[in-house]
Enzyme design. Structure first.
Site, PDB file in Angstrom:
ATOM      1  N   ASP A 118       0.793  -1.235  -0.148  1.00 24.68           N
ATOM      2  CA  ASP A 118      -0.016   0.010   0.193  1.00 24.68           C
ATOM      3  C   ASP A 118       0.995   1.400   0.159  1.00 24.68           C
ATOM      4  O   ASP A 118       0.538   2.318  -0.760  1.00 24.68           O
ATOM      5  CB  ASP A 118      -0.950   0.011   1.145  1.00 24.68           C
ATOM      6  N   SER A 177     -13.382  10.062  -1.420  1.00 21.95           N
ATOM      7  CA  SER A 177     -11.870   9.456  -1.022  1.00 21.95           C
ATOM      8  C   SER A 177     -11.409  10.320   0.107  1.00 21.95           C
ATOM      9  O   SER A 177     -12.062  11.396   0.515  1.00 21.95           O
ATOM     10  CB  SER A 177     -11.323   9.163  -2.062  1.00 21.95           C
ATOM     11  N   LYS A 196      -8.476   4.659  10.919  1.00 20.32           N
ATOM     12  CA  LYS A 196      -8.649   4.491   9.536  1.00 20.32           C
ATOM     13  C   LYS A 196      -8.774   2.940   9.296  1.00 20.32           C
ATOM     14  O   LYS A 196      -7.652   2.478   9.222  1.00 20.32           O
ATOM     15  CB  LYS A 196      -7.405   5.233   8.692  1.00 20.32           C
ATOM     16  N   ASP A 221      -8.958  -0.722   7.754  1.00 20.05           N
ATOM     17  CA  ASP A 221      -8.466  -1.380   6.419  1.00 20.05           C
ATOM     18  C   ASP A 221      -9.538  -2.356   6.001  1.00 20.05           C
ATOM     19  O   ASP A 221      -9.277  -3.379   6.234  1.00 20.05           O
ATOM     20  CB  ASP A 221      -7.159  -1.954   6.528  1.00 20.05           C
ATOM     21  N   ARG A 262     -18.263   1.469  -3.043  1.00 25.28           N
ATOM     22  CA  ARG A 262     -17.964   2.626  -3.396  1.00 25.28           C
ATOM     23  C   ARG A 262     -17.982   2.739  -4.843  1.00 25.28           C
ATOM     24  O   ARG A 262     -18.071   3.811  -5.487  1.00 25.28           O
ATOM     25  CB  ARG A 262     -16.815   3.259  -2.716  1.00 25.28           C
ATOM     26  N   TYR A 268     -19.110   5.252   9.995  1.00 25.82           N
ATOM     27  CA  TYR A 268     -18.411   6.699  10.267  1.00 25.82           C
ATOM     28  C   TYR A 268     -18.828   7.810   9.584  1.00 25.82           C
ATOM     29  O   TYR A 268     -18.377   8.989   9.849  1.00 25.82           O
ATOM     30  CB  TYR A 268     -16.818   6.281   9.964  1.00 25.82           C
ATOM     31  N   LYS A 310     -11.110  14.605  11.048  1.00 24.22           N
ATOM     32  CA  LYS A 310     -12.161  15.491  10.771  1.00 24.22           C
ATOM     33  C   LYS A 310     -12.474  16.607  11.414  1.00 24.22           C
ATOM     34  O   LYS A 310     -12.507  16.817  12.594  1.00 24.22           O
ATOM     35  CB  LYS A 310     -13.403  14.534  10.504  1.00 24.22           C
ATOM     36  N   LYS A 352      -1.340   8.428   7.270  1.00 26.74           N
ATOM     37  CA  LYS A 352      -1.141   7.252   6.896  1.00 26.74           C
ATOM     38  C   LYS A 352       0.044   6.658   7.835  1.00 26.74           C
ATOM     39  O   LYS A 352       1.080   7.399   7.825  1.00 26.74           O
ATOM     40  CB  LYS A 352      -0.616   6.732   5.525  1.00 26.74           C
ATOM     41  N   CYS A 369      17.547 -30.706  -8.780  1.00 27.83           N
ATOM     42  CA  CYS A 369      17.876 -31.659  -9.347  1.00 27.83           C
ATOM     43  C   CYS A 369      19.567 -31.606  -9.595  1.00 27.83           C
ATOM     44  O   CYS A 369      20.184 -32.490 -10.616  1.00 27.83           O
ATOM     45  CB  CYS A 369      17.207 -31.624 -10.711  1.00 27.83           C
ATOM     46  N   CYS A 406      15.932 -23.170 -14.176  1.00 30.82           N
ATOM     47  CA  CYS A 406      16.717 -24.545 -14.296  1.00 30.82           C
ATOM     48  C   CYS A 406      15.821 -25.256 -15.697  1.00 30.82           C
ATOM     49  O   CYS A 406      14.826 -25.290 -15.675  1.00 30.82           O
ATOM     50  CB  CYS A 406      16.029 -25.430 -13.155  1.00 30.82           C
ATOM     51  N   CYS A 444      12.984 -31.946 -13.799  1.00 33.49           N
ATOM     52  CA  CYS A 444      13.525 -31.608 -12.477  1.00 33.49           C
ATOM     53  C   CYS A 444      12.366 -31.714 -11.509  1.00 33.49           C
ATOM     54  O   CYS A 444      10.938 -31.393 -11.906  1.00 33.49           O
ATOM     55  CB  CYS A 444      13.944 -30.052 -12.760  1.00 33.49           C
TER      56      CYS A 444
END
Ligand code: IVH
Length: 676
Positions: free
Chosen positions: A35, A84, A119, A121, A140, A228, A293, A317, A414, A429, A434
Site C-alpha cells: 500500500d 475518498s 482508518k 482497512d 464505493r 463512520y 475530521k 497514513k 536436481c 533450471c 526436475c
C-alpha cells in the site's frame, strides 16, 4: 530511471501505473504493490500535476476515486458521492493541512474541535434504509456508481436489517466492512486445509467476501462493520457535529468504534497518532492510519470538497514498519516453469503484525544491488500487508570477513546447472523433468481452478513424485491409489476419497483441463477460449497456428506456444496418457444463436421486462457481442430499462451513443441492426 524523465512523460507513465494498480486493488482485490508504494505513486502523480497545471487533466486517474464498478453486480448510483480521503504521510503534512484550513476560514473563525478516529482497512459501503428498513447496500465503486452488494451485506451481523429508535424516512449509513484478524486467521486455516489459496490480508478477504455472488458464502466469512459517516438523509435530525453523527448512529442501532477522541487542536491529533502507532497490533482488526475530521458540520459544509476528497478531513497514513533481523541464508526456490528465485531465509521477526521468516529477493541483480549477504543483519519492511521486503543490510554490523553472495551454479533440487538466458533477469533450471517442476506442474493441474482434484494436496503429490509413482500430469489418472496404502497416513478412507475425487475430475470442463496443462502463456481465460473454439483436446491439438490465432482474444504468441506444446514429445505423451486414463472433458455449450452482434458492444442499464440482468448479458454474449458495464466511445448502443443509471445515459448522450428501449433491443438481437 523515473527521475530522468521529463514531467510530461513521467506523468503519462505514472497515470498508467496508478491505473494498473488501482484496478488490481479496487476491482480485483489482488494488489501486487505494498500500500505504501501505491500511495507513493499516487502522491508523485498528484504533486507533478499540481506543479505543472498545464499538464494536469480533469479526467486524470488521480482525480478518480477507487475503481470501476464490476459488471458482475447491478450498478447503484450514489445519491451523495462517496468521496475518498486525502493523505498525510508525516506530521508536517498533517500540520500543513490544518494551516491551510485555518487560512481558508479567514481571521474571524478558527477550528475549535477535531474528531479523530481510526482508518480501518476494509471495504467502504453505503447502506440505505428507507422507513427504517435496509433496502440497498453498495460498494464505493468509482465514487458515483457502486456495486449492489445488498445480498452479502445482509449477512453482516453488525449491520441491522431494521433500525431502532426513530430513524428518518431515508438514511444512508457509510462505513467500512472489515474482517477481524482472528476471523481472518481461521478463514485462512480453513482455506489451506481445503487446498485453497490463502488470502493475502484481511482487507482482501473482506472485499472478496462482500463481492461474492453467493450470499451463503459471504455468510460463512464472519464479516464486521464500523460506521463512520452519513450519506443521503431525508428529514433527519439536526446534527451539529461529527460527534453528533456518532451519537445518532448509536441511537438507530449501530455500534460505533470506541477508539475515537475529540480534541481542540492538532497537538491532540499528534498525541492520538503517537499513542495508536504503538497499539497497531493490539486490536483484533487492522487500521493503517488515523482519520481527522473537522468536528463542526457547518464548518465542513463551508470548507467543501475537491473533485476527489473533502477538504475537512485528512487520513494520516502510518508508515510501513521496519525491523532488523538476521539473514540466515539465501536459498533458491524453483518454480513450476523452472524459474530460480533467490529468497531471504530470516530469523523470525515480528513486523507489520505478523511473524516473517522469509522474503523474496527476486533475482541475481536485486541481491547484488542490495548487497545482502548471509549472516548480515538486514532491515525487513512489511507495508500494507502485501509481501515482506528486505530493504538492505545494516552495514555497521557486518562481519568484516563476509564476501558478496554468489548465485549458485546448480539447481538445488536436481543438481544440474542453472542457466540465465541472455537479456533476462532470472535464472532458470532448464530441465523439465526436475522434480521441483514436475511437482509444480502437477500441483497446477490438480488445483481448484484446473482439475479440482480433492484430497490430492502437496504432501500426496510430493510423495507420489518422490516415489516415482507419477512423473507428469498424464500419470495422475493412471496410477493406482491403492499403491499409497503402504505409506503412513493412507488407509481405506483416504484411498477411497482420492479414487472418488479422481473419478469426478475426469469430466472437468474442457477449458479447465487445457488450463491445467500449464502450456506456456495459456491462462484460465485462454483455456476457456480454446475450449469454446475447438470443443475437444484432440481438436486443439490438431489446430494450426493460424486457426488458433484466429480465435478472438488469442494472439499469435499464444497460438505458437499451444502448437509447439501439443507437437512436443511431452505434449504428445501427456495427451496419450489422458486418453488412456479415461479423461473425458466436458465440452463447452455451443451457442445455437445467430452471431448477429459480432463486433458490437452493448451496455444494458436498468431493469428490462423480459430479461433479467444475467439473461440480457447472455443474450448479447451468445450472439457474439460484448456486454461491458460502462459506456465508452466504443459502445455500439446503450439499452435502457426501468430506472437506468443517470450517468450512463448522460455519457451515452455526450458521446452520441444510440440509446435503445427494450423493443429496439429485441430487434437488434434478432437482426443486428440499429433502429434508424
Ligand atoms: S471518512 C468523505 N472515516 O478510507 C469521507 N473513511 O481513503 C469519507 N476509511 O473511502 C470517508 N476508515 O473506505 C472515513 N474512519 C474513517 C475511515 C475511512 C477507513 C476509508 C474509506 C474511504 C477511504 C479513503
Amino acid at each position: 530511471m523515473a527521475t530522468e524523465l521529463d514531467p510530461a512523460s513521467r506523468i503519462a507513465e505514472l497515470r498508467e501505473l496508478v491505473a494498473h494498480h488501482s484496478r488490481l486493488y479496487y476491482e480485483q482485490d489482488t494488489p501486487e504493490l505494498p500500500d505504501a508504494d501505491f500511495d507513493r505513486l499516487q502522491r508523485e502523480l498528484r504533486d507533478l500535476e499540481d506543479a505543472h497545471p498545464e499538464l494536469a487533466a480533469e479526467d486524470s486517474i488521480i482525480n478518480t476515486v477507487g475503481g470501476a464498478p464490476s459488471a458482475a453486480f447491478a450498478p447503484v448510483e450514489h445519491e451523495v458521492k462517496m468521496a475518498s480521503l486525502d493523505n498525510a504521510f508525516d506530521l508536517d503534512e498533517l500540520r500543513g493541512w490544518g494551516e491551510r484550513l485555518e487560512r481558508r476560514l479567514g481571521d474571524e473563525r478558527s477550528i475549535d474541535a477535531y474528531a479523530i478516529e481510526l482508518k480501518f482497512d476494509g471495504l467502504a459501503l453505503s447502506i440505505r434504509y428507507e422507513n427504517g428498513e435496509l433496502v440497498r447496500a453498495a460498494t464505493r465503486g468509482d465514487g458515483t456508481t457502486g456495486e449492489d452488494v445488498t445480498h452479502t451485506v445482509r449477512t453482516i451481523k453488525d449491520i441491522p436489517h431494521t433500525l431502532t429508535g426513530s430513524p428518518p424516512p431515508v438514511v444512508e449509513v457509510r462505513g467500512e466492512a472489515y474482517m477481524r484478524r482472528s476471523t481472518f486467521d481461521a478463514l485462512n486455516e480453513a482455506q489451506e486445509a481445503a487446498g485453497l489459496k490463502a488470502y493475502v490480508n484481511p482487507r482482501n478477504a473482506a472485499a472478496g467476501s462482500i463481492r461474492q455472488k453467493d450470499a451463503a458464502v459471504a455468510a460463512t466469512r464472519g464479516l464486521s462493520f464500523w460506521p463512520y459517516q452519513l450519506g443521503q438523509v431525508v428529514d433527519g435530525p439536526e446534527l451539529q457535529s461529527h460527534t453528533d453523527t456518532f451519537d445518532f448512529l448509536t441511537s438507530i442501532g449501530f455500534t460505533v468504534n470506541d477508539h475515537t477522541r475529540k480534541v481542540d487542536s492538532l497537538d491532540g491529533v499528534v498525541a492520538f497518532i503517537e499513542e495508536y502507532q504503538n497499539r497497531r497490533h493490539d486490536l483484533d482488526y487492522e487500521f493503517d492510519g488515523v482519520v481527522t475530521k473537522v468536528n463542526s458540520l457547518a464548518m465542513q459544509r463551508e470548507l467543501g470538497s475537491t473533485a476527489r476528497a473533502p477538504r475537512w478531513a485528512i487520513a494520516y497514513k502510518m508508515p510501513p514498519e521496519e525491523r532488523a533481523t538476521r539473514l540466515i541464508d539465501i536459498p533458491i526456490s524453483i518454480g513450476t516453469n523452472g524459474s530460480a528465485t533467490p529468497y531471504a531465509l530470516l530469523e523470525p521477526v515480528f513486523v507489520g503484525g505478523v511473524t516473517v521468516t522469509n522474503a523474496t529477493l527476486h533475482n541475481q541483480d536485486q541481491v547484488a544491488a542490495k548487497d545482502v549477504r548471509p549472516g548480515d543483519m538486514v532491515i525487513v519492511r512489511r507495508a500494507g500487508d502485501v509481501i515482506p521486503e528486505v530493504v538492505g543490510p545494516v552495514l555497521s554490523e557486518r562481519d568484516p570477513k563476509s564476501v558478496p553472495w554468489v548465485f549458485p551454479s546448480d539447481c538445488p533440487v536436481c543438481a544440474r546447472p542453472l542457466v540465465r538466458p541472455e537479456g533476462e533477469a532470472r535464472h532458470r533450471c532448464p530441465f523439465a523433468d526436475c522434480p521441483a517442476q514436475v511437482r509444480g506442474r502437477i500441483e497446477h493441474f490438480a488445483q481448484r481452478s484446473a482439475m479440482d482434484i480433492e484430497h490430492f494436496g502437496e504432501r500426496t503429490i510430493d510423495l507420489l513424485v518422490t516415489e516415482g509413482l507419477i512423473s507428469d500430469v498424464g500419470d495422475v489418472f493412471l496410477f493406482d491409489p491403492e499403491d499409497l496404502r503402504r505409506f503412513e497416513g493412507f488407509g481405506d478412507t483416504s484411498i477411497e476419497n482420492l479414487a472418488a475425487a479422481l473419478e469426478s475430475s475426469r469430466t472437468r470442463p474442457l477449458g479447465k483441463v487445457i488450463f491445467g496443462l500449464a502450456i506456456p502463456h495459456v491462462g484460465s481465460s485462454n483455456g476457456e477460449l480454446l475450449a469454446k473454439a475447438f470443443g475437444s483436446i484432440d481438436a486443439v491439438a490438431a489446430a494450426t497456428v493460424e486457426q488458433i490465432a484466429a480465435v478472438d482474444g488469442v494472439g499469435p504468441i499464444i497460438a505458437e506456444s499451444v502448437v509447439e506444446w501439443f507437437a512436443s514429445d511431452v505434449g504428445l505423451e501427456i495427451v496419450r496418457k489422458l486418453h488412456e486414463g479415461r479423461v473425458r472433458p466436458e465440452a463447452p455449450k455451443v451457442s445455437t444463436l445467430e452471431p448477429t452482434l459480432t463486433g458490437m458492444s452493448i451496455v444494458v442499464s436498468g431493469g428490462l421486462a423480459n430479461y433479467g440482468r444475467a439473461e440480457a448479458k447472455e443474450a448479447i454474449l451468445g450472439r457474439g457481442g460484448k456486454a461491458p458495464g460502462s459506456v465508452s466511445k466504443n459502445t455500439t448502443a446503450l439499452v435502457v430499462g426501468n430506472d437506468p443509471g443517470a450517468s450512463k445515459v448522460t455519457k451515452a448522450e455526450d458521446l452520441g451513443v444510440p440509446i435503445l428501449d427494450e423493443a429496439q433491443f429485441e430487434v437488434l438481437l434478432e437482426t443486428g441492426e440499429l433502429p434508424t
